[in-house]
Motif scaffolding. Structure first.
Motif, PDB file in Angstrom:
ATOM      1  N   VAL A  98     -37.571 -50.995 -69.237  1.00  0.00           N
ATOM      2  CA  VAL A  98     -36.785 -49.806 -68.867  1.00  0.00           C
ATOM      3  C   VAL A  98     -35.955 -49.355 -70.065  1.00  0.00           C
ATOM      4  N   ALA A  99     -35.382 -50.318 -70.782  1.00  0.00           N
ATOM      5  CA  ALA A  99     -34.546 -49.982 -71.945  1.00  0.00           C
ATOM      6  C   ALA A  99     -35.378 -49.244 -73.002  1.00  0.00           C
ATOM      7  N   ILE A 100     -36.623 -49.654 -73.172  1.00  0.00           N
ATOM      8  CA  ILE A 100     -37.493 -48.965 -74.138  1.00  0.00           C
ATOM      9  C   ILE A 100     -37.772 -47.539 -73.651  1.00  0.00           C
ATOM     10  N   ALA A 101     -38.055 -47.405 -72.352  1.00  0.00           N
ATOM     11  CA  ALA A 101     -38.294 -46.068 -71.788  1.00  0.00           C
ATOM     12  C   ALA A 101     -37.052 -45.195 -71.950  1.00  0.00           C
ATOM     13  N   ARG A 102     -35.878 -45.799 -71.735  1.00  0.00           N
ATOM     14  CA  ARG A 102     -34.631 -45.046 -71.876  1.00  0.00           C
ATOM     15  C   ARG A 102     -34.469 -44.507 -73.296  1.00  0.00           C
ATOM     16  N   ALA A 103     -34.802 -45.359 -74.292  1.00  0.00           N
ATOM     17  CA  ALA A 103     -34.688 -44.921 -75.681  1.00  0.00           C
ATOM     18  C   ALA A 103     -35.730 -43.839 -75.989  1.00  0.00           C
ATOM     19  N   LEU A 104     -36.939 -44.000 -75.453  1.00  0.00           N
ATOM     20  CA  LEU A 104     -38.005 -43.035 -75.730  1.00  0.00           C
ATOM     21  C   LEU A 104     -37.715 -41.674 -75.099  1.00  0.00           C
ATOM     22  N   ALA A 105     -36.927 -41.671 -74.018  1.00  0.00           N
ATOM     23  CA  ALA A 105     -36.647 -40.422 -73.319  1.00  0.00           C
ATOM     24  C   ALA A 105     -35.969 -39.401 -74.223  1.00  0.00           C
ATOM     25  N   MET A 106     -35.308 -39.885 -75.278  1.00  0.00           N
ATOM     26  CA  MET A 106     -34.652 -38.959 -76.206  1.00  0.00           C
ATOM     27  C   MET A 106     -35.620 -38.441 -77.269  1.00  0.00           C
ATOM     28  N   GLN A 107     -36.869 -38.831 -77.154  1.00  0.00           N
ATOM     29  CA  GLN A 107     -37.909 -38.428 -78.108  1.00  0.00           C
ATOM     30  C   GLN A 107     -37.488 -38.689 -79.559  1.00  0.00           C
ATOM     31  N   PRO A 108     -37.194 -39.959 -79.858  1.00  0.00           N
ATOM     32  CA  PRO A 108     -36.701 -40.288 -81.198  1.00  0.00           C
ATOM     33  C   PRO A 108     -37.830 -40.282 -82.226  1.00  0.00           C
ATOM     34  N   LYS A 109     -37.411 -40.129 -83.497  1.00  0.00           N
ATOM     35  CA  LYS A 109     -38.389 -40.185 -84.589  1.00  0.00           C
ATOM     36  C   LYS A 109     -38.568 -41.619 -85.044  1.00  0.00           C
ATOM     37  N   LEU A 110     -37.637 -42.452 -84.626  1.00  0.00           N
ATOM     38  CA  LEU A 110     -37.545 -43.787 -85.182  1.00  0.00           C
ATOM     39  C   LEU A 110     -37.013 -44.715 -84.091  1.00  0.00           C
ATOM     40  N   MET A 111     -37.565 -45.925 -84.022  1.00  0.00           N
ATOM     41  CA  MET A 111     -37.069 -46.876 -83.016  1.00  0.00           C
ATOM     42  C   MET A 111     -36.591 -48.144 -83.713  1.00  0.00           C
ATOM     43  N   LEU A 112     -35.405 -48.592 -83.298  1.00  0.00           N
ATOM     44  CA  LEU A 112     -34.858 -49.837 -83.827  1.00  0.00           C
ATOM     45  C   LEU A 112     -34.899 -50.886 -82.717  1.00  0.00           C
ATOM     46  N   PHE A 113     -35.432 -52.042 -82.989  1.00  0.00           N
ATOM     47  CA  PHE A 113     -35.484 -53.118 -81.994  1.00  0.00           C
ATOM     48  C   PHE A 113     -34.689 -54.303 -82.522  1.00  0.00           C
ATOM     49  N   ASP A 114     -33.627 -54.667 -81.790  1.00  0.00           N
ATOM     50  CA  ASP A 114     -32.785 -55.775 -82.230  1.00  0.00           C
ATOM     51  C   ASP A 114     -33.107 -57.021 -81.402  1.00  0.00           C
ATOM     52  N   GLU A 115     -33.980 -57.851 -81.908  1.00  0.00           N
ATOM     53  CA  GLU A 115     -34.431 -59.059 -81.211  1.00  0.00           C
ATOM     54  C   GLU A 115     -34.760 -58.768 -79.741  1.00  0.00           C
ATOM     55  N   PRO A 116     -35.699 -57.885 -79.493  1.00  0.00           N
ATOM     56  CA  PRO A 116     -35.926 -57.419 -78.119  1.00  0.00           C
ATOM     57  C   PRO A 116     -36.456 -58.491 -77.168  1.00  0.00           C
ATOM     58  N   THR A 117     -36.976 -59.584 -77.691  1.00  0.00           N
ATOM     59  CA  THR A 117     -37.540 -60.595 -76.780  1.00  0.00           C
ATOM     60  C   THR A 117     -36.764 -61.901 -76.806  1.00  0.00           C
ATOM     61  N   SER A 118     -35.647 -61.944 -77.554  1.00  0.00           N
ATOM     62  CA  SER A 118     -34.953 -63.228 -77.718  1.00  0.00           C
ATOM     63  C   SER A 118     -34.270 -63.715 -76.451  1.00  0.00           C
ATOM     64  N   ALA A 119     -33.941 -62.782 -75.543  1.00  0.00           N
ATOM     65  CA  ALA A 119     -33.230 -63.205 -74.337  1.00  0.00           C
ATOM     66  C   ALA A 119     -34.190 -63.385 -73.157  1.00  0.00           C
ATOM     67  N   LEU A 120     -35.489 -63.366 -73.436  1.00  0.00           N
ATOM     68  CA  LEU A 120     -36.455 -63.403 -72.334  1.00  0.00           C
ATOM     69  C   LEU A 120     -37.058 -64.787 -72.148  1.00  0.00           C
ATOM     70  N   ASP A 121     -37.423 -65.087 -70.898  1.00  0.00           N
ATOM     71  CA  ASP A 121     -38.189 -66.298 -70.628  1.00  0.00           C
ATOM     72  C   ASP A 121     -39.540 -66.170 -71.332  1.00  0.00           C
ATOM     73  N   PRO A 122     -40.081 -67.291 -71.819  1.00  0.00           N
ATOM     74  CA  PRO A 122     -41.320 -67.211 -72.613  1.00  0.00           C
ATOM     75  C   PRO A 122     -42.443 -66.425 -71.942  1.00  0.00           C
ATOM     76  N   GLU A 123     -42.578 -66.551 -70.617  1.00  0.00           N
ATOM     77  CA  GLU A 123     -43.729 -65.875 -70.009  1.00  0.00           C
ATOM     78  C   GLU A 123     -43.515 -64.364 -69.868  1.00  0.00           C
ATOM     79  N   LEU A 124     -42.301 -63.883 -70.182  1.00  0.00           N
ATOM     80  CA  LEU A 124     -42.031 -62.449 -70.062  1.00  0.00           C
ATOM     81  C   LEU A 124     -42.088 -61.739 -71.417  1.00  0.00           C
ATOM     82  N   VAL A 125     -42.184 -62.538 -72.490  1.00  0.00           N
ATOM     83  CA  VAL A 125     -42.165 -61.951 -73.831  1.00  0.00           C
ATOM     84  C   VAL A 125     -43.355 -61.017 -74.027  1.00  0.00           C
ATOM     85  N   GLY A 126     -44.521 -61.461 -73.549  1.00  0.00           N
ATOM     86  CA  GLY A 126     -45.760 -60.725 -73.789  1.00  0.00           C
ATOM     87  C   GLY A 126     -45.724 -59.291 -73.299  1.00  0.00           C
TER      88      GLY A 126
END
Lengths: 250, 315
Positions: free
Chosen positions: A155-183
């Motif tokens: 959802v957070a990625i969709a929220r960022a995309l909604a602004m139609q950005p030219k550039l996306m920054l990801f700050d450790e987007p999978t570090s807080a996830l359980d291993p099976e949710l990273v994929g």
């Protein structure tokens, strides 16, 4: 798309960035790797001016971040202008930071309506399409605390995309996830890269960096230690610190 | 270690002898005796004057006073809330003049007794006989006597509202500070400016922290309006004292006023409960039951749970 020239950042006496120089081309996916505290997240936050840099120059799309150069001096930008430029840069956080009092749909709709003054109905239609694209068309009315970490991050990625950005920054987007949710999150990011989005990704996912990244930059103690094609850097690191780090991550 | 994953086998339900609580029974007996003594006194002591309480409960001046008390409570509270939000946001502003001004306001109005503030507003005409509108230090266009502007109602509003604003600012500030910093960053990264960020993202989340003390403050305000007696505003206590001065039935009339205050605060308490439920949205998986749901659940579980130390009947 991004040009950093000797970017320095201090917090009090502690210097976090000690001269970062790098360039990101349009459609490029750059992965930033490095031990925690090395300054990679700070660098990311400088790009959309959540942090002010102390010296050096940082350009996004040819214009200085946070300042305007006139008559040989830097002038601070007005809040209005800083905010307008932020709309062109999407950011995804380690802790998701969804707005907990809004449903998934409302999270995606709010910024286009509030900031870009888009019509509500158009924004809702687009938000539904975006949520569908990240595989959450059945969760539009769910509140963040009813979603798993992986779903929240999508959802957070969709929220960022909604602004139609030219550039996306990801700050450790999978570090807080359980291993099976990273994929599921990495899949969305991979699809985004394939569509040609310019991305800077701070990550510990070596596999993602190798398969999706165009460049890999290894940062340690506020400087770029090594940079190059991910496959080559990972297979054959030139620098001792890179070798030591990679041997621990694998 | 052995793991036995045979399903279907289930040991029989535990039916233990419940623990006995003789201390609870003793305490209950003592309390019941004390309660009986109290009720006996209340009923048989003629000085309570229950008849007088009943006679005046719905007397015109009393009902009028109740109306004025409620009016004063809500308007003063509204002033307090508006000022409180304003000064809390100012207090957290990066502009040192704004945050300094907010600090000064809170310091002054929180640091002096509200009773004294009310007295000052009552005698404001002595300090500032006329109030003028014009260019600062320059010509003045409109002159008015302070006494015509600052009526007892306005004096009560100013005293109670300004004082409440100072307290409420601190409540709102605590609420804003309770919101995770990541929320500010997420909103900023979407290009939101400070005002919409506060209004749409931060304050709604701060509400969860702000609402419970707001209920508390409203109840407190309802009782503090009784101080408006000093500015001769005819609210409930003023009317009560008026009747008492005429009839000398002081105690029954104070009892009557107390009943009215209790009645009003009880209604406010119930209102607070539902407002809190509204702002709990998105923060817990299931909302807490309403009192009616709770009573219904208690009735159905009463037979199974004869005594619950929390008083919630097995919840």
């Amino acid at each position: 798309m991004i040009r950093a020239e000797a970017v320095h950042k201090r917090y009090g006496l502690a210097e976090v960035l000690k001269g970062i120089t790098l360039e990101v081309a349009p459609r490029e996916v750059m992965c930033l790797l490095g031990p925690s505290g090395s300054g990679k997240s700070t660098f990311l936050r400088c790009i959309n001016h959540l942090e002010k840099i102390n010296s050096g120059r940082l350009y996004v799309d040819g214009s200085l971040v946070g300042y305007q150069e006139r008559g040989g001096r830097l002038h601070e930008l007005r809040e209005r202008e800083v905010c307008r430029r932020r709309t062109e840069i999407g950011m995804v956080f380690q802790r998701f930071n969804l707005f907990p009092h809004m449903t998934a749909l409302e999270n995606v709709v709010i910024a286009p309506v509030l900031v870009k003054k888009e019509a509500k109905t158009a924004a809702v239609t687009r938000a539904r399409a975006l949520l569908d694209r990240v595989g959450l068309s059945n969760k539009v009315d769910a509140y963040p605390n009813q979603l798993s970490g992986g779903q929240q991050q999508r959802v957070a990625i969709a929220r960022a995309l909604a602004m139609q950005p030219k550039l996306m920054l990801f700050d450790e987007p999978t570090s807080a996830l359980d291993p099976e949710l990273v994929g599921e999150v990495l899949d969305v990011m991979r699809a985004l890269a394939e569509e040609g989005m310019t991305m800077i990704v701070v990550t510990h996912e070596i596999g993602f960096a190798r398969e999706v990244g165009d460049t890999l930059v290894f940062i340690d103690e506020g400087v770029v230690v090594e940079a190059g094609v991910p496959r080559e850097v990972i297979a054959n690191p030139q620098h001792e610190r890179t070798k030591a780090f990679l041997s621990k991550v694998f | 270690m052995t793991i036995d994953s045979v399903e279907g086998h289930r040991p029989e339900e535990i039916r233990a002898v419940p623990l006995r609580h003789p201390g609870r029974w003793a305490a209950t007996a003592v309390l019941l005796v004390l309660a009986a003594m109290l009720v006996h006194d209340i009923v048989t002591n003629p000085r309570f004057g229950w008849g007088v309480v009943g006679n005046y409960f719905f007397a015109t001046p009393v009902v009028d006073g109740v109306e004025k008390t409620l009016e004063l409570t809500f308007v003063a509270m509204a002033i307090g809330v508006v000022l409180g939000v304003l000064f809390a946001v100012m207090r957290l502003s990066p502009n040192p003049i704004l945050s300094g001004a907010a600090w000064l306001y809170i310091w002054f109005f929180r640091g002096t007794p509200v009773y004294v503030q009310l007295l000052f507003w009552y005698v404001i005409a002595v300090l500032q006989p006329t109030i003028s509108i014009g260019i600062p230090f320059g010509p003045e266009f409109v002159h008015m006597s302070a006494n015509t502007i600052v009526t007892p109602f306005v004096a009560a509003l100013l005293g109670l509202g300004l004082n409440e604003g100072a307290y409420y600012a601190e409540i709102v500030r605590a609420g804003i500070l309770s919101v995770d910093h990541g929320q500010f960053e997420a909103a900023q990264s979407l290009g939101m400016r400070r005002a919409p960020l506060m209004r749409r993202i931060v304050l709604p989340q701060a509400m969860r922290v702000i609402v419970p003390p707001t209920g508390n403050e409203t109840i407190s305000m309802l009782k503090t309006t009784s101080l408006a007696v000093v500015v001769t505003y005819p609210e409930l206590l003023y009317q009560t004292e008026n009747i008492a001065a005429r009839t000398f039935e002081t105690i029954p009339l104070y009892i009557m006023a107390s009943f009215w205050y209790l009645l009003m605060t009880t209604v406010l308490t119930m209102g607070q409960y539902y407002v809190e439920r509204y702002y709990a949205r998105g923060t817990s998986y299931a909302l807490p039951p309403t009192p009616i749901q709770r009573i219904r659940r208690n009735l159905t579980t009463l037979r199974r749970v004869p005594f619950s130390p929390t008083g919630l009947g097995g919840l």
